[in-house]
Design a protein around this motif. Structure first.
Motif, PDB file in Angstrom:
ATOM      1  N   VAL A 138       4.924  -8.904  18.566  1.00 18.91           N
ATOM      2  CA  VAL A 138       4.900  -9.195  17.132  1.00 18.91           C
ATOM      3  C   VAL A 138       5.353  -7.949  16.379  1.00 18.91           C
ATOM      4  CG1 VAL A 138       3.514 -10.078  15.227  1.00 18.91           C
ATOM      5  CG2 VAL A 138       2.943 -10.726  17.578  1.00 18.91           C
ATOM      6  N   GLN A 139       6.441  -8.072  15.634  1.00 20.90           N
ATOM      7  CA  GLN A 139       7.020  -6.941  14.916  1.00 20.90           C
ATOM      8  C   GLN A 139       6.802  -7.104  13.415  1.00 20.90           C
ATOM      9  OE1 GLN A 139      11.127  -6.904  16.110  1.00 20.90           O
ATOM     10  NE2 GLN A 139      10.696  -6.021  18.124  1.00 20.90           N
ATOM     11  N   PHE A 140       6.236  -6.061  12.785  1.00 24.49           N
ATOM     12  CA  PHE A 140       5.973  -6.059  11.354  1.00 24.49           C
ATOM     13  C   PHE A 140       6.830  -4.999  10.670  1.00 24.49           C
ATOM     14  CE2 PHE A 140       2.081  -7.571  13.297  1.00 24.49           C
ATOM     15  CZ  PHE A 140       1.639  -8.581  12.461  1.00 24.49           C
ATOM     16  N   PRO A 141       7.553  -5.353   9.614  1.00 24.57           N
ATOM     17  CA  PRO A 141       8.138  -4.295   8.778  1.00 24.57           C
ATOM     18  C   PRO A 141       7.016  -3.559   8.055  1.00 24.57           C
ATOM     19  CG  PRO A 141       8.490  -6.457   7.791  1.00 24.57           C
ATOM     20  CD  PRO A 141       7.892  -6.701   9.142  1.00 24.57           C
ATOM     21  N   VAL A 142       7.187  -2.270   7.864  1.00 20.01           N
ATOM     22  CA  VAL A 142       6.109  -1.432   7.328  1.00 20.01           C
ATOM     23  C   VAL A 142       6.580  -0.740   6.057  1.00 20.01           C
ATOM     24  CG1 VAL A 142       4.618   0.556   7.779  1.00 20.01           C
ATOM     25  CG2 VAL A 142       5.125  -1.058   9.614  1.00 20.01           C
ATOM     26  N   LYS A 143       5.696  -0.706   5.057  1.00 24.34           N
ATOM     27  CA  LYS A 143       5.920   0.086   3.853  1.00 24.34           C
ATOM     28  C   LYS A 143       4.878   1.197   3.821  1.00 24.34           C
ATOM     29  CE  LYS A 143       7.931  -3.634   1.061  1.00 24.34           C
ATOM     30  NZ  LYS A 143       7.810  -4.437  -0.188  1.00 24.34           N
ATOM     31  N   ILE A 144       5.341   2.432   3.702  1.00 20.28           N
ATOM     32  CA  ILE A 144       4.452   3.595   3.740  1.00 20.28           C
ATOM     33  C   ILE A 144       4.493   4.286   2.384  1.00 20.28           C
ATOM     34  CG2 ILE A 144       3.990   5.812   4.847  1.00 20.28           C
ATOM     35  CD1 ILE A 144       5.262   4.720   7.376  1.00 20.28           C
ATOM     36  N   ARG A 145       3.300   4.519   1.816  1.00 25.82           N
ATOM     37  CA  ARG A 145       3.186   5.183   0.520  1.00 25.82           C
ATOM     38  C   ARG A 145       2.380   6.472   0.666  1.00 25.82           C
ATOM     39  NH1 ARG A 145       1.433   0.104   0.014  1.00 25.82           N
ATOM     40  NH2 ARG A 145      -0.712   0.812  -0.316  1.00 25.82           N
ATOM     41  N   ASP A 146       2.637   7.384  -0.242  1.00 27.56           N
ATOM     42  CA  ASP A 146       1.846   8.617  -0.354  1.00 27.56           C
ATOM     43  C   ASP A 146       1.794   9.395   0.960  1.00 27.56           C
ATOM     44  OD1 ASP A 146       1.256   7.814  -2.979  1.00 27.56           O
ATOM     45  OD2 ASP A 146      -0.485   6.666  -2.289  1.00 27.56           O
ATOM     46  N   ASN A 147       2.919   9.386   1.700  1.00 29.83           N
ATOM     47  CA  ASN A 147       3.019  10.146   2.955  1.00 29.83           C
ATOM     48  C   ASN A 147       1.928   9.776   3.953  1.00 29.83           C
ATOM     49  OD1 ASN A 147       5.273  11.706   2.066  1.00 29.83           O
ATOM     50  ND2 ASN A 147       3.874  12.999   0.880  1.00 29.83           N
ATOM     51  N   ALA A 148       1.530   8.510   3.954  1.00 32.65           N
ATOM     52  CA  ALA A 148       0.511   8.053   4.908  1.00 32.65           C
ATOM     53  C   ALA A 148       1.030   8.194   6.336  1.00 32.65           C
ATOM     54  CB  ALA A 148       0.142   6.601   4.623  1.00 32.65           C
ATOM     55  N   GLN A 149       0.110   8.441   7.257  1.00 26.03           N
ATOM     56  CA  GLN A 149       0.452   8.635   8.662  1.00 26.03           C
ATOM     57  C   GLN A 149       0.205   7.346   9.427  1.00 26.03           C
ATOM     58  OE1 GLN A 149       1.700  11.598   9.666  1.00 26.03           O
ATOM     59  NE2 GLN A 149       2.077  10.902  11.742  1.00 26.03           N
ATOM     60  N   LEU A 150       1.258   6.779  10.010  1.00 28.85           N
ATOM     61  CA  LEU A 150       1.116   5.536  10.769  1.00 28.85           C
ATOM     62  C   LEU A 150       0.695   5.818  12.206  1.00 28.85           C
ATOM     63  CD1 LEU A 150       1.459   2.427  10.768  1.00 28.85           C
ATOM     64  CD2 LEU A 150       3.821   2.798  11.515  1.00 28.85           C
ATOM     65  N   VAL A 151       1.487   6.608  12.918  1.00 29.22           N
ATOM     66  CA  VAL A 151       1.214   6.894  14.327  1.00 29.22           C
ATOM     67  C   VAL A 151      -0.046   7.743  14.453  1.00 29.22           C
ATOM     68  CG1 VAL A 151       2.081   8.031  16.402  1.00 29.22           C
ATOM     69  CG2 VAL A 151       3.637   6.713  14.948  1.00 29.22           C
ATOM     70  N   GLY A 152      -0.920   7.351  15.372  1.00 29.46           N
ATOM     71  CA  GLY A 152      -2.168   8.069  15.598  1.00 29.46           C
ATOM     72  C   GLY A 152      -3.329   7.563  14.766  1.00 29.46           C
ATOM     73  N   SER A 153      -3.071   6.624  13.853  1.00 34.11           N
ATOM     74  CA  SER A 153      -4.128   6.105  12.983  1.00 34.11           C
ATOM     75  C   SER A 153      -4.832   4.916  13.628  1.00 34.11           C
ATOM     76  CB  SER A 153      -3.541   5.683  11.632  1.00 34.11           C
ATOM     77  OG  SER A 153      -2.957   6.777  10.961  1.00 34.11           O
ATOM     78  N   ASN A 154      -6.050   4.658  13.155  1.00 35.40           N
ATOM     79  CA  ASN A 154      -6.790   3.485  13.610  1.00 35.40           C
ATOM     80  C   ASN A 154      -6.235   2.237  12.930  1.00 35.40           C
ATOM     81  OD1 ASN A 154      -8.539   4.933  15.260  1.00 35.40           O
ATOM     82  ND2 ASN A 154      -9.941   5.356  13.578  1.00 35.40           N
ATOM     83  N   LEU A 155      -6.171   1.157  13.673  1.00 38.50           N
ATOM     84  CA  LEU A 155      -5.631  -0.102  13.166  1.00 38.50           C
ATOM     85  C   LEU A 155      -6.616  -1.215  13.493  1.00 38.50           C
ATOM     86  CD1 LEU A 155      -3.056  -1.458  11.899  1.00 38.50           C
ATOM     87  CD2 LEU A 155      -2.347  -1.934  14.249  1.00 38.50           C
ATOM     88  N   ARG A 156      -6.940  -1.999  12.497  1.00 36.55           N
ATOM     89  CA  ARG A 156      -7.821  -3.154  12.684  1.00 36.55           C
ATOM     90  C   ARG A 156      -6.961  -4.408  12.730  1.00 36.55           C
ATOM     91  NH1 ARG A 156     -12.952  -4.407   8.673  1.00 36.55           N
ATOM     92  NH2 ARG A 156     -14.000  -5.990   9.937  1.00 36.55           N
ATOM     93  N   LEU A 157      -7.046  -5.141  13.826  1.00 34.71           N
ATOM     94  CA  LEU A 157      -6.235  -6.336  14.010  1.00 34.71           C
ATOM     95  C   LEU A 157      -7.117  -7.573  13.964  1.00 34.71           C
ATOM     96  CD1 LEU A 157      -3.893  -5.252  16.957  1.00 34.71           C
ATOM     97  CD2 LEU A 157      -3.350  -5.293  14.519  1.00 34.71           C
ATOM     98  N   THR A 158      -6.745  -8.533  13.132  1.00 35.76           N
ATOM     99  CA  THR A 158      -7.387  -9.843  13.108  1.00 35.76           C
ATOM    100  C   THR A 158      -6.372 -10.842  13.634  1.00 35.76           C
ATOM    101  OG1 THR A 158      -8.742  -9.229  11.209  1.00 35.76           O
ATOM    102  CG2 THR A 158      -8.503 -11.571  11.676  1.00 35.76           C
ATOM    103  N   MET A 159      -6.722 -11.527  14.725  1.00 33.68           N
ATOM    104  CA  MET A 159      -5.769 -12.391  15.415  1.00 33.68           C
ATOM    105  C   MET A 159      -6.296 -13.816  15.475  1.00 33.68           C
ATOM    106  SD  MET A 159      -4.677  -9.844  18.542  1.00 33.68           S
ATOM    107  CE  MET A 159      -6.366  -9.666  19.119  1.00 33.68           C
ATOM    108  N   ALA A 160      -5.381 -14.752  15.297  1.00 37.81           N
ATOM    109  CA  ALA A 160      -5.727 -16.171  15.360  1.00 37.81           C
ATOM    110  C   ALA A 160      -4.728 -16.886  16.250  1.00 37.81           C
ATOM    111  CB  ALA A 160      -5.718 -16.781  13.960  1.00 37.81           C
TER     112      ALA A 160
END
Length: 689
Positions: free
Chosen positions: A229-251
């Protein structure tokens, strides 16, 4: 603001009417007596085509919020969020509910023998063609009587069943979560696996702050049990994507699952030009890795041999050695490309998994050692010697011909291949995973140039050869010391060979080598050097011939994936098992993986000086940390496939797994205690110092 107060005995608050939404509080129980928790619900009845938002609303909006000032006997509360629907308006991706929704609320009581009086101040945003904030106050009183079900119990249970659970679930498993941020269009890729064919999967990612996700693109495997599953990402305020915690809700069907994972770095397919410098640097850094220590003596001896020689002789000799290295790497690349084309396992250093190759290297190393001891002189046939310009002159100064320099370079390249180095793994990973034949050859050419740079430096500045005095007695003594270093290397290779053919046959071969050395020493006093070449040829073939006629070693095909080193360790290493990792991380444990081999000296150094030494040792011997080790000394397609899943084709390799990093956090090739700590902290959901 509108407000209404319910009758004391009613388990609901009256509807509060807004222009496009009505809201109220409901209760699953009629009383509080003996209850420390009560399930409530915030119910929305929406006008057609209007919606209210989920916990993470997407690119716009905000979820309902409740404050409880003025309530009595309420210790705390938690809003639960049913699985949302996905909406797209004006190109913006949002998550929420249309028509009708009940947000379950778990209310905790201060005293289970007192009534509960609630005053809920609710703020929410409802949206249709326009968005409208609403603000209402709701009142609900529950008496201190024996509780019973209400007419809203079924309604609440129905919405509660749609709340994803953060519990182990065998139906949906997250294999990896990778962030790709090295271009202008960052993206997040989630890979999940199901025990049944996936039909209608949706995933709602949350976090970190400053990051939002667009509409996903779902790609299914041939059996529809694995989805990317591929998501396009929008990053604001120099947020760090890699290495961050991610909460996934799956159905997926009736499976509603929540997972916390760590976003690891994904590698966007590289362009060839971006791999040229890493290939060159990787080859250069290979000169400083532990696995090339035997080669250093050859380089140093070549320099010493040419001390006092003419510049032209020094330049030609070192260019010949550099040529041997570079051509060897081109041949390595061609061989690996061919193996890849025919579908066989490819990897860096895999020739050290072959007993016949090890035996041949032992023979050649012994010839070098005996040559340094002065018991054996390799002289070229007269016809071949005439092809080498100024051979006689070189023998006077450098004491070694161009052809011998060339083969010394080949030998140095062979000895340098058992281990990886910074940048080298990246370049090899690109070449073997993405590269075409021409690209593979170019990458390996530059790796060879990098390894040959010290030789090319001396060839460019021959005056380096004048640092040392002219050959004399001191050189003879130094040659003996270098010979001792090569003999130590032979002992190491014999230990590697023992893992393939067994200790008994290794002892037999060792005895043959000792006899051969004694014969060389004795014959040196009875025969001139012209006879030594025949003895050298016999020695060169005797050990490989013995290995060749031996029965095929067992388990060479890699039937066991759980083989591990048998030496005494400071860490209680478990055999490597991918399925066992899944079970352990579901139990809340953290798993550290070490892929090693008997022939990988860098692996041995990492294990001795970093992994099994403080502070890493203390981190890896905690109660909730499991250490696993995979031994790649022998050919094992499963281990090769495991490495390839991380884009790696050589060792050493290490990774850390946990419930929030089920796909593993790979560690850098240049291992350090700080890198281990950082990976463990990430896998534990902590911020590393």
């Amino acid at each position: 603001m509108l407000s209404y107060e319910s009758k004391a005995a009613e388990p609901i608050s009256p509807w509060v009417h807004n222009e496009f939404a009505d809201i109220r509080l409901i209760s699953s129980l009629s009383g509080t007596q003996g209850r420390s928790e009560i399930m409530l619900g915030l119910e929305f009845r929406l006008a057609p085509n209007w919606k209210v938002y989920w916990r993470s609303p997407g690119e716009v909006g905000y979820p309902p919020k409740i404050t409880w000032e003025g309530s009595d006997n309420l210790a705390g509360s938690k809003i639960l969020y049913p699985i949302p629907k996905r909406f797209n308006s004006f190109g913006l991706e949002t998550f929420g509910y249309k028509d009708h929704v009940v947000y379950p609320i778990m209310a905790r009581l201060t005293d289970k023998m007192r009534p509960l009086k609630l005053k809920a101040h609710v703020t929410a945003l409802i949206c249709g063609k326009i968005c409208m904030p609403i603000e209402n106050t709701l009142f609900l009183n529950l008496p201190n009587v024996l509780p019973s079900s209400t007419s809203f119990t079924y309604l609440l249970n129905r919405w509660l069943a749609r709340v994803p659970k953060a519990v182990p679930n065998t139906c949906l498993k997250v294999l990896s979560a990778q962030g790709f941020t090295d271009n202008k269009n960052p993206k997040l890729t989630i890979t999940v696996q199901s025990i049944e064919a996936i039909k209608k999967l949706d995933i709602f990612p949350e976090g970190p702050d400053g990051v939002s996700y667009g509409k996903p693109k779902i790609l299914l495997s041939h059996n529809a049990k694995t989805a990317t599953v591929q998501f396009p990402v929008k990053i604001r305020d120099n947020a760090q994507l890699v290495g961050s915690n991610l909460r996934l809700t799956m159905a997926e069907g009736n499976s509603l699952v929540e997972r916390n994972v760590i976003i690891t770095s994904g590698s966007t397919p590289n362009k060839l030009w971006s791999m040229l410098v890493p290939a060159l640097l990787g080859g250069l850094l290979l000169n400083f890795m532990p696995c090339v220590l035997p080669v250093i003596s050859l380089k140093l001896f070549a320099l010493l041999q040419c001390s006092g020689a003419e510049r032209r002789d020094i330049r030609l000799g070192f260019l010949a050695s550099a040529g041997g290295i570079i051509i060897s790497f081109i041949l390595f690349g061609a061989l690996l490309a061919w193996l890849k084309i025919i579908g066989l396992t490819v990897g860096w250093g895999i020739h050290f998994q072959q007993p016949l190759f090890l035996a041949s290297m032992i023979s050649i190393l012994l010839l070098f050692a005996i040559n340094l001891l002065g018991w054996f002189e390799f002289t070229l046939p007269r016809a071949l010697a005439k092809l080498v310009e100024n051979v006689e002159k070189q023998k006077i100064y450098c004491r070694i011909s161009l052809v011998e320099n060339f083969f010394t370079g080949i030998f140095a390249a062979l000895l340098a291949t058992p281990c990886s180095a910074p940048f080298l793994g990246t370049a090899i990973g690109f070449a073997l995973a993405q590269g075409r034949i021409v690209e593979i050859l170019l990458i390996f050419l530059l790796m060879g140039v990098g390894l040959a740079l010290p030789y090319l430096l001396v060839a460019a500045i021959p005056s380096i050869g004048y640092i040392f005095p002219r050959p004399g007695i001191w050189l003879i003594v130094f040659k003996r010391i270098l010979a001792l270093g090569l003999l130590v290397t032979i002992v190491w290779l014999l230990t590697v060979l023992a893992g393939h053919i067994g200790q008994i046959w290794t002892l037999v071969i060792s005895a043959l080598l000792i006899i051969a050395v004694l014969v060389f020493a004795l014959l040196r006093y009875f025969f001139y050097s012209r006879h030594s070449i025949w003895i050298g040829i016999i020695l060169l073939i005797i050990v490989p011939a013995v290995v060749f006629v031996l029965p095929a070693p067992r388990n060479i095909g890699g039937e066991r994936f759980d083989n591990t080193t048998r030496s005494e360790n400071l860490i209680n290493w478990r055999p490597f098992d991918l399925s066992e990792i899944d079970r352990l991380v579901k139990d809340g444990l953290l798993v550290f993986v070490n892929v090693t081999a008997d022939w990988c000296l860098t692996c041995k150094v990492n294990k001795s000086l970093i992994i099994e030494a403080d502070p890493a040792l203390s981190m890896l011997t905690r109660r909730k940390v499991i250490a696993m080790e995979a031994d790649w000394s022998k050919s094992n397609p499963k281990i090769a496939k495991y490495l390839a899943s991380f884009g790696r084709y050589g060792i050493p390799f290490n990774a850390v797994y946990s419930s929030i990093a089920p796909g593993g956090i790979p560690l850098p090739e240049l291992l350090s205690a700080s890198a281990i700590k950082k990976a463990i902290d990430q896998a534990s959901g902590l911020k590393s110092d």
